[in-house]
Design a protein around this motif. Structure first.
Motif, PDB file in Angstrom:
ATOM      1  N   ASP A   1       0.302   4.252   1.111  1.00 37.19           N
ATOM      2  CA  ASP A   1       0.272   5.023   2.354  1.00 37.19           C
ATOM      3  C   ASP A   1       1.318   4.534   3.358  1.00 37.19           C
TER       4      ASP A   1
ATOM      5  N   HIS B   1       0.827  -1.208   0.000  1.00 34.72           N
ATOM      6  CA  HIS B   1       0.000   0.000   0.000  1.00 34.72           C
ATOM      7  C   HIS B   1       0.866   1.264   0.000  1.00 34.72           C
TER       8      HIS B   1
ATOM      9  N   ARG C   1       4.043   4.852  -5.355  1.00 38.05           N
ATOM     10  CA  ARG C   1       2.957   4.223  -6.112  1.00 38.05           C
ATOM     11  C   ARG C   1       3.468   3.188  -7.111  1.00 38.05           C
TER      12      ARG C   1
ATOM     13  N   GLU D   1       5.654   5.648   2.083  1.00 37.36           N
ATOM     14  CA  GLU D   1       5.948   7.060   1.799  1.00 37.36           C
ATOM     15  C   GLU D   1       5.366   7.541   0.471  1.00 37.36           C
ATOM     16  N   GLY D   2       4.186   7.078   0.134  1.00 37.17           N
ATOM     17  CA  GLY D   2       3.519   7.513  -1.081  1.00 37.17           C
ATOM     18  C   GLY D   2       4.032   6.878  -2.363  1.00 37.17           C
TER      19      GLY D   2
ATOM     20  N   GLU E   1       1.562  -0.134  -7.076  1.00 36.15           N
ATOM     21  CA  GLU E   1       0.108  -0.033  -7.117  1.00 36.15           C
ATOM     22  C   GLU E   1      -0.537  -1.103  -8.003  1.00 36.15           C
TER      23      GLU E   1
END
Length: 85
Positions: free
Chosen positions: A57, A55, A63, A60-61, A66
């Motif tokens: 979140d 994930h 992506r 540290e963001g 994803e």
């Protein structure tokens, strides 16, 4: 003869308890790193573990994972729909 019938009944009962897994379910299980012997609790535990690890979140963001996360979610939802999770 009675012993043979008893053994046949036990084998039939054991066979009916085995879960038959189709190709799509097997692919979903493999995506989660599991095989057809996994029970519902193990499937759920592995999904939660992988979802947390992938994930954004919790990374540290980031992506970049994803797509893998979406695949894991789709696999888990499929397994839930067929009663394996």
């Amino acid at each position: 003869r009675i012993e043979k019938l008893r053994r046949m009944r036990q084998e039939a009962a054991a066979e009916s308890k085995r879960v038959r897994v189709g190709k799509a379910a097997m692919k979903a299980l493999e995506l989660l790193g599991l095989d057809e012997t996994a029970d519902k609790a193990l499937v759920r535990r592995r999904f939660k573990e992988m979802a947390k690890r992938l994930h954004p979140d919790l990374n540290e963001g980031d992506r970049s994972r994803e797509d893998k996360l979406r695949a894991i979610i789709d696999a888990y939802n499929y397994l839930k729909s067929v009663g394996l999770a």
